[in-house]
Design a protein around this motif. Sequence first.
Motif, mmCIF file in Angstrom:
data_model
loop_
_atom_site.group_PDB
_atom_site.id
_atom_site.type_symbol
_atom_site.label_atom_id
_atom_site.label_comp_id
_atom_site.label_asym_id
_atom_site.label_seq_id
_atom_site.Cartn_x
_atom_site.Cartn_y
_atom_site.Cartn_z
ATOM 1 N N PRO A 75 40.394 9.075 -2.138
ATOM 2 C CA PRO A 75 39.967 7.195 -1.731
ATOM 3 C C PRO A 75 39.761 6.591 -0.504
ATOM 4 O O PRO A 75 39.120 5.885 -0.181
ATOM 5 N N ASP A 76 40.047 7.104 0.364
ATOM 6 C CA ASP A 76 40.460 6.601 1.515
ATOM 7 C C ASP A 76 39.169 7.010 2.429
ATOM 8 O O ASP A 76 38.284 6.650 3.519
ATOM 9 N N MET A 77 37.683 7.984 1.840
ATOM 10 C CA MET A 77 36.843 8.305 3.014
ATOM 11 C C MET A 77 35.869 7.033 2.386
ATOM 12 O O MET A 77 35.435 6.733 3.480
ATOM 13 N N ARG A 78 35.919 6.143 1.962
ATOM 14 C CA ARG A 78 35.057 5.527 1.452
ATOM 15 C C ARG A 78 35.249 4.212 3.122
ATOM 16 O O ARG A 78 34.264 3.720 3.846
ATOM 17 N N ASP A 79 36.669 4.189 3.722
ATOM 18 C CA ASP A 79 36.699 3.621 4.410
ATOM 19 C C ASP A 79 36.463 4.103 6.145
ATOM 20 O O ASP A 79 36.405 3.322 6.987
ATOM 21 N N VAL A 80 36.694 5.252 5.844
ATOM 22 C CA VAL A 80 36.765 6.192 6.729
ATOM 23 C C VAL A 80 34.920 5.831 7.420
ATOM 24 O O VAL A 80 34.142 5.876 8.291
ATOM 25 N N TYR A 81 34.300 6.217 6.257
ATOM 26 C CA TYR A 81 32.299 6.668 6.450
ATOM 27 C C TYR A 81 31.874 4.911 5.849
ATOM 28 O O TYR A 81 30.623 5.013 6.702
ATOM 29 N N GLY A 82 32.226 4.094 5.603
ATOM 30 C CA GLY A 82 31.488 2.503 5.560
ATOM 31 C C GLY A 82 30.704 2.638 4.253
ATOM 32 O O GLY A 82 30.207 1.482 3.811
ATOM 33 N N CYS A 83 29.372 3.121 4.483
ATOM 34 C CA CYS A 83 28.667 3.865 3.794
ATOM 35 C C CYS A 83 28.510 4.093 1.945
ATOM 36 O O CYS A 83 29.729 4.954 2.284
ATOM 37 N N ALA A 84 28.188 3.645 1.048
ATOM 38 C CA ALA A 84 28.301 4.376 -0.168
ATOM 39 C C ALA A 84 27.729 3.945 -1.164
ATOM 40 O O ALA A 84 27.562 2.680 -1.321
ATOM 41 N N LEU A 85 27.624 4.969 -2.410
ATOM 42 C CA LEU A 85 26.734 4.543 -3.340
ATOM 43 C C LEU A 85 26.941 5.874 -3.964
ATOM 44 O O LEU A 85 27.409 6.519 -4.229
ATOM 45 N N PRO A 163 17.986 1.789 -5.818
ATOM 46 C CA PRO A 163 19.752 2.667 -4.292
ATOM 47 C C PRO A 163 19.317 2.724 -3.183
ATOM 48 O O PRO A 163 19.052 3.305 -2.721
ATOM 49 N N THR A 164 20.338 2.168 -2.275
ATOM 50 C CA THR A 164 19.495 1.722 -0.633
ATOM 51 C C THR A 164 21.519 2.034 -0.088
ATOM 52 O O THR A 164 22.109 1.551 -1.106
ATOM 53 N N LEU A 165 20.755 3.623 0.351
ATOM 54 C CA LEU A 165 22.519 3.895 1.567
ATOM 55 C C LEU A 165 23.252 2.835 2.159
ATOM 56 O O LEU A 165 24.138 2.915 1.771
ATOM 57 N N PHE A 166 22.451 2.261 2.964
ATOM 58 C CA PHE A 166 22.820 1.823 4.238
ATOM 59 C C PHE A 166 22.108 0.315 4.456
ATOM 60 O O PHE A 166 21.430 -0.153 3.868
#
Length: 166
Positions: A75-85, A163-166
């Motif tokens: 769960p905390d990985m999204r906060d670390v990486y910022g961009c999610a799809l 679908p856009t990652l950034f």
Amino acid sequence: MRIEKSMELEIAGPGFIIYSPFAAAGIAEGEDYLETGFENPSEVERQALEGLIVGVSTGSPGIFVLTFRSGYPPPDMRDVYGCALRLGVAVKDRSLCIRDLFDLIDWSPACPAHQRLELDDGFYHITLLSKALSPGDPSSAHEILVYLQTLNEMPALRYNGVPTLF
């Protein structure tokens, strides 16, 4: 099946495609499928929703290192990486390919071995995680984490266009 693999992908276009070869079987050798079947954002969206040829916009060309892992990210990985799809894909014949979007311009069905992942047949929920692209050195590789979770059916997804990652 446990998935642990990394691949370097150099893309000339504004993104890449993820697909199992069955989904591209109707594209003729040398066809400009980008123009004939993948130019319209609603067609890109339809194919992504069905898990066929899944286009992912990175917004720019470059060198990307894709690291594949099983399951869902912590769960905390999204906060670390910022961009999610979140995406979905159907896999048949134990093969998943990742290629430059511009490969669709002059199609060859041969997917290079280093851009192929062997997976069990079925449906997969894909979670892409990355940090925002910066206007720095375009020659440096950009990391994308790719988590693959097996499912019993194609996941229900929603997009507005590509679908856009950034």
